[in-house]
Scaffold this motif. Structure first.
Motif, PDB file in Angstrom:
ATOM      1  N   ARG A 203     -11.629 -18.908  -2.186  1.00  0.00           N
ATOM      2  CA  ARG A 203     -10.608 -18.299  -3.053  1.00  0.00           C
ATOM      3  C   ARG A 203      -9.267 -18.925  -2.679  1.00  0.00           C
ATOM      4  NH1 ARG A 203     -10.594 -12.598  -3.689  1.00  0.00           N
ATOM      5  NH2 ARG A 203     -12.823 -12.555  -3.392  1.00  0.00           N
ATOM      6  N   ALA A 204      -8.353 -18.949  -3.635  1.00  0.00           N
ATOM      7  CA  ALA A 204      -7.110 -19.723  -3.456  1.00  0.00           C
ATOM      8  C   ALA A 204      -6.133 -19.052  -2.487  1.00  0.00           C
ATOM      9  CB  ALA A 204      -6.439 -19.932  -4.809  1.00  0.00           C
ATOM     10  N   HIS A 205      -6.115 -17.719  -2.483  1.00  0.00           N
ATOM     11  CA  HIS A 205      -5.146 -17.011  -1.641  1.00  0.00           C
ATOM     12  C   HIS A 205      -5.659 -15.600  -1.355  1.00  0.00           C
ATOM     13  CE1 HIS A 205      -4.019 -15.671  -5.753  1.00  0.00           C
ATOM     14  NE2 HIS A 205      -3.826 -14.517  -5.147  1.00  0.00           N
ATOM     15  N   ILE A 206      -5.006 -14.938  -0.427  1.00  0.00           N
ATOM     16  CA  ILE A 206      -5.293 -13.521  -0.164  1.00  0.00           C
ATOM     17  C   ILE A 206      -4.176 -12.689  -0.789  1.00  0.00           C
ATOM     18  CG2 ILE A 206      -4.143 -13.534   2.122  1.00  0.00           C
ATOM     19  CD1 ILE A 206      -7.298 -11.495   1.237  1.00  0.00           C
ATOM     20  N   SER A 207      -4.549 -11.642  -1.494  1.00  0.00           N
ATOM     21  CA  SER A 207      -3.555 -10.746  -2.094  1.00  0.00           C
ATOM     22  C   SER A 207      -3.154  -9.677  -1.080  1.00  0.00           C
ATOM     23  CB  SER A 207      -4.134 -10.067  -3.334  1.00  0.00           C
ATOM     24  OG  SER A 207      -4.400 -11.028  -4.328  1.00  0.00           O
ATOM     25  N   VAL A 208      -1.844  -9.460  -0.957  1.00  0.00           N
ATOM     26  CA  VAL A 208      -1.311  -8.396  -0.104  1.00  0.00           C
ATOM     27  C   VAL A 208      -0.707  -7.347  -1.039  1.00  0.00           C
ATOM     28  CG1 VAL A 208       0.350  -7.821   1.702  1.00  0.00           C
ATOM     29  CG2 VAL A 208      -0.837 -10.032   1.756  1.00  0.00           C
ATOM     30  N   PHE A 209      -1.309  -6.168  -1.041  1.00  0.00           N
ATOM     31  CA  PHE A 209      -0.891  -5.143  -1.997  1.00  0.00           C
ATOM     32  C   PHE A 209       0.250  -4.302  -1.423  1.00  0.00           C
ATOM     33  CE2 PHE A 209      -5.325  -6.160  -3.032  1.00  0.00           C
ATOM     34  CZ  PHE A 209      -5.152  -6.566  -4.349  1.00  0.00           C
ATOM     35  N   GLY A 210       1.463  -4.784  -1.656  1.00  0.00           N
ATOM     36  CA  GLY A 210       2.655  -4.061  -1.205  1.00  0.00           C
ATOM     37  C   GLY A 210       3.144  -4.546   0.143  1.00  0.00           C
ATOM     38  N   ASP A 211       4.454  -4.844   0.219  1.00  0.00           N
ATOM     39  CA  ASP A 211       5.055  -5.226   1.512  1.00  0.00           C
ATOM     40  C   ASP A 211       6.321  -4.431   1.763  1.00  0.00           C
ATOM     41  OD1 ASP A 211       6.741  -6.391  -0.340  1.00  0.00           O
ATOM     42  OD2 ASP A 211       6.857  -8.334   0.690  1.00  0.00           O
ATOM     43  N   ASP A 212       6.361  -3.225   1.134  1.00  0.00           N
ATOM     44  CA  ASP A 212       7.552  -2.363   1.278  1.00  0.00           C
ATOM     45  C   ASP A 212       7.178  -0.987   1.819  1.00  0.00           C
ATOM     46  OD1 ASP A 212       6.114  -1.586  -0.963  1.00  0.00           O
ATOM     47  OD2 ASP A 212       7.882  -1.352  -2.258  1.00  0.00           O
ATOM     48  N   TYR A 213       6.097  -0.948   2.605  1.00  0.00           N
ATOM     49  CA  TYR A 213       5.689   0.318   3.240  1.00  0.00           C
ATOM     50  C   TYR A 213       6.546   0.584   4.472  1.00  0.00           C
ATOM     51  CZ  TYR A 213       1.510   0.694   0.319  1.00  0.00           C
ATOM     52  OH  TYR A 213       0.654   0.831  -0.744  1.00  0.00           O
ATOM     53  N   ALA A 214       6.537   1.834   4.918  1.00  0.00           N
ATOM     54  CA  ALA A 214       7.322   2.223   6.099  1.00  0.00           C
ATOM     55  C   ALA A 214       6.577   1.832   7.378  1.00  0.00           C
ATOM     56  CB  ALA A 214       7.591   3.729   6.076  1.00  0.00           C
ATOM     57  N   THR A 215       6.381   0.527   7.540  1.00  0.00           N
ATOM     58  CA  THR A 215       5.747  -0.016   8.755  1.00  0.00           C
ATOM     59  C   THR A 215       6.630  -1.167   9.240  1.00  0.00           C
ATOM     60  OG1 THR A 215       4.426  -1.595   7.475  1.00  0.00           O
ATOM     61  CG2 THR A 215       3.412   0.549   7.925  1.00  0.00           C
ATOM     62  N   THR A 256      -5.322   1.582  18.054  1.00  0.00           N
ATOM     63  CA  THR A 256      -4.198   0.730  17.662  1.00  0.00           C
ATOM     64  C   THR A 256      -4.552   0.085  16.341  1.00  0.00           C
ATOM     65  OG1 THR A 256      -5.177  -1.075  18.911  1.00  0.00           O
ATOM     66  CG2 THR A 256      -3.410   0.148  19.992  1.00  0.00           C
ATOM     67  N   GLY A 257      -3.656   0.177  15.399  1.00  0.00           N
ATOM     68  CA  GLY A 257      -3.915  -0.425  14.101  1.00  0.00           C
ATOM     69  C   GLY A 257      -3.337  -1.823  14.017  1.00  0.00           C
ATOM     70  N   PHE A 258      -3.740  -2.535  12.989  1.00  0.00           N
ATOM     71  CA  PHE A 258      -3.184  -3.857  12.692  1.00  0.00           C
ATOM     72  C   PHE A 258      -2.728  -3.863  11.250  1.00  0.00           C
ATOM     73  CE2 PHE A 258      -5.994  -4.512  16.238  1.00  0.00           C
ATOM     74  CZ  PHE A 258      -5.312  -5.414  17.033  1.00  0.00           C
ATOM     75  N   SER A 259      -1.551  -4.458  11.007  1.00  0.00           N
ATOM     76  CA  SER A 259      -1.062  -4.554   9.640  1.00  0.00           C
ATOM     77  C   SER A 259      -1.792  -5.670   8.909  1.00  0.00           C
ATOM     78  CB  SER A 259       0.444  -4.830   9.626  1.00  0.00           C
ATOM     79  OG  SER A 259       0.697  -6.174   9.998  1.00  0.00           O
ATOM     80  N   VAL A 260      -1.728  -5.615   7.580  1.00  0.00           N
ATOM     81  CA  VAL A 260      -2.361  -6.670   6.776  1.00  0.00           C
ATOM     82  C   VAL A 260      -1.809  -8.033   7.187  1.00  0.00           C
ATOM     83  CG1 VAL A 260      -2.647  -7.555   4.425  1.00  0.00           C
ATOM     84  CG2 VAL A 260      -2.786  -5.097   4.867  1.00  0.00           C
ATOM     85  N   LYS A 261      -0.485  -8.116   7.375  1.00  0.00           N
ATOM     86  CA  LYS A 261       0.127  -9.397   7.774  1.00  0.00           C
ATOM     87  C   LYS A 261      -0.387  -9.853   9.141  1.00  0.00           C
ATOM     88  CE  LYS A 261       4.471  -9.622   5.155  1.00  0.00           C
ATOM     89  NZ  LYS A 261       5.929  -9.351   5.174  1.00  0.00           N
ATOM     90  N   GLN A 262      -0.552  -8.917  10.074  1.00  0.00           N
ATOM     91  CA  GLN A 262      -1.061  -9.293  11.397  1.00  0.00           C
ATOM     92  C   GLN A 262      -2.481  -9.844  11.303  1.00  0.00           C
ATOM     93  OE1 GLN A 262      -0.264  -5.418  13.261  1.00  0.00           O
ATOM     94  NE2 GLN A 262       0.843  -6.499  14.873  1.00  0.00           N
ATOM     95  N   VAL A 263      -3.328  -9.193  10.493  1.00  0.00           N
ATOM     96  CA  VAL A 263      -4.711  -9.665  10.332  1.00  0.00           C
ATOM     97  C   VAL A 263      -4.713 -11.090   9.780  1.00  0.00           C
ATOM     98  CG1 VAL A 263      -6.879  -9.310   9.061  1.00  0.00           C
ATOM     99  CG2 VAL A 263      -5.677  -7.347  10.076  1.00  0.00           C
ATOM    100  N   ILE A 264      -3.852 -11.351   8.790  1.00  0.00           N
ATOM    101  CA  ILE A 264      -3.784 -12.696   8.193  1.00  0.00           C
ATOM    102  C   ILE A 264      -3.303 -13.716   9.226  1.00  0.00           C
ATOM    103  CG2 ILE A 264      -2.653 -14.099   6.413  1.00  0.00           C
ATOM    104  CD1 ILE A 264      -2.540 -11.466   4.701  1.00  0.00           C
ATOM    105  N   GLU A 265      -2.283 -13.337  10.008  1.00  0.00           N
ATOM    106  CA  GLU A 265      -1.758 -14.252  11.049  1.00  0.00           C
ATOM    107  C   GLU A 265      -2.844 -14.605  12.072  1.00  0.00           C
ATOM    108  OE1 GLU A 265       0.892 -15.994  11.501  1.00  0.00           O
ATOM    109  OE2 GLU A 265       1.943 -15.239   9.731  1.00  0.00           O
ATOM    110  N   GLY A 285      -2.819   5.132  -4.104  1.00  0.00           N
ATOM    111  CA  GLY A 285      -3.584   5.861  -3.083  1.00  0.00           C
ATOM    112  C   GLY A 285      -3.748   5.144  -1.758  1.00  0.00           C
ATOM    113  N   ASP A 286      -2.938   4.115  -1.490  1.00  0.00           N
ATOM    114  CA  ASP A 286      -2.988   3.439  -0.189  1.00  0.00           C
ATOM    115  C   ASP A 286      -1.943   4.045   0.753  1.00  0.00           C
ATOM    116  OD1 ASP A 286      -5.029   1.608  -0.170  1.00  0.00           O
ATOM    117  OD2 ASP A 286      -3.802  -0.112  -0.764  1.00  0.00           O
ATOM    118  N   PRO A 287      -2.339   4.864   1.734  1.00  0.00           N
ATOM    119  CA  PRO A 287      -1.363   5.357   2.710  1.00  0.00           C
ATOM    120  C   PRO A 287      -0.831   4.209   3.574  1.00  0.00           C
ATOM    121  CG  PRO A 287      -3.387   6.668   2.756  1.00  0.00           C
ATOM    122  CD  PRO A 287      -3.671   5.430   1.952  1.00  0.00           C
ATOM    123  N   ALA A 288       0.380   4.370   4.105  1.00  0.00           N
ATOM    124  CA  ALA A 288       1.013   3.309   4.894  1.00  0.00           C
ATOM    125  C   ALA A 288       0.224   3.010   6.172  1.00  0.00           C
ATOM    126  CB  ALA A 288       2.446   3.691   5.234  1.00  0.00           C
TER     127      ALA A 288
END
Length: 330
Positions: A203-215, A256-265, A285-288
């Motif tokens: 696939r050409a890219h990974i979609s990140v659904f929202g980057d304005d959460y309180a994280t 300990t959680g990981f953010s979507v950006k951290q997983v991609i990195e 319906g995606d909680p932060a």
């Protein structure tokens, strides 16, 4: 005849890893899977019965032909989005399927079940990390059916003495250390395999659904657990019930959680691929932040995740996906 553990949905992702760990411990394993989502090639052993829990004659055959002393129940539909479009399918397979299973267990005197539940039973979290005592208010039909399955087990315990352990968790990830089994869903909805599909140039890219959460970095934070650590928790729960333990509910989390950006990195570092990411609109319906406390499971089950670095998790998945570019399809 040796006593066997029945694993429903045992040809699925978490089920097959649990079967592998049970076999490594020398357990007799019987697998029931209708193979809608499961894969025969995911089974490293055990005795497979291909069929559906809602088929009474089929289940009679399974229980008649084997000395089963405990059940680990994975068989369920588990796509949140689909559950919102087709709740009837989820009630029929997940809730009615579990009712059929519990009634047969009672008929054949099998009094122990470990249930693969979900942290989706909580809905929007009251606390982070989530505790087992927090209120359950699912925000999707999938979580609602899993909660209904848990409640059904409680009443079967009250009426018939069937003891249960329910394990609530978020995201299973990674692949077996043998390299022989891994994650292959159709459609694929999980972040780690989707990111690795970009690295495989599927696939050409990974979609990140929202980057304005309180994280910290604006993207959603989630709990990830290596699939073999999840398998270990299910086996520890069987051992608790075999030792005469009472029914219980446990969260399983890394803490300990990981953010979507951290997983991609981390995936970029593991694969050496740039993995382009595209920011898209938030999903409904995606909680932060969703992280579960597994303190109770650590104390009462003695559960210790052994593969809890995200690098380890992604590296194990990457090894499998490179060797199985099209999943289990040869």
């Amino acid at each position: 005849m040796d006593m066997a553990i029945l694993v429903t949905g045992g040809a699925g992702y978490i089920g097959s890893h649990t079967v592998a760990e049970l076999l490594a411990k020398g357990e007799q394993v019987v697998v029931v899977d209708n193979l809608q989502q499961g894969h025969r090639d995911a089974l490293l052993g055990g005795k497979l019965y291909a069929g559906d829990l809602r088929d009474a004659d089929f289940l009679d055959t399974v229980f008649r032909e084997n000395e089963i002393d405990a059940v680990i129940h994975f068989a369920a539909n588990s796509l949140v989005g689909e559950s919102m479009q087709n709740p009837g399918k989820y009630y029929h397979n997940n809730v009615y399927g579990t009712l059929c299973l519990l009634e047969k267990m009672n008929a054949y005197g099998v009094k122990k079940i470990v249930f693969s539940s979900t942290a989706a039973t909580y809905g929007e979290p009251e606390n982070v990390p989530i505790q087992e005592t927090d209120r359950t208010l699912p925000t999707n039909a999938y979580g609602e059916t899993k909660l209904a399955m848990e409640k059904m087990m409680r009443w079967f315990d009250t009426a018939h003495g069937i003891k249960y352990v329910s394990l609530r968790y978020f995201n299973a990830a990674g692949a077996h250390e043998s390299g022989r089994i891994g994650e292959d869903h159709s459609p694929e909805t999980h972040l780690v395999p989707l990111v690795l599909q970009v690295a495989l140039e599927q696939r050409a890219h990974i979609s990140v659904f929202g980057d304005d959460y309180a994280t910290a970095d604006g993207t959603c934070i989630r709990d990830y657990i290596h699939v073999t650590d999840l398998a270990d928790a299910h086996i520890l729960a069987v051992e608790k019930l075999r030792a005469g333990g009472e029914s219980a509910i446990y969260n399983l989390g890394s803490g300990t959680g990981f953010s979507v950006k951290q997983v991609i990195e981390i995936a970029r570092a593991v694969t050496g691929h740039p993995i382009p990411a595209v920011i898209e609109a938030r999903r409904a319906g995606d909680p932060a932040t969703l992280i579960a406390s597994s303190e109770r499971a650590r104390v009462e089950l003695g559960w210790r995740p052994k593969r809890d670095s995200m690098e380890q998790i992604i590296a194990s998945a990457w090894k499998w996906h490179q060797a199985h570019r099209n999943g289990y399809d040869k």
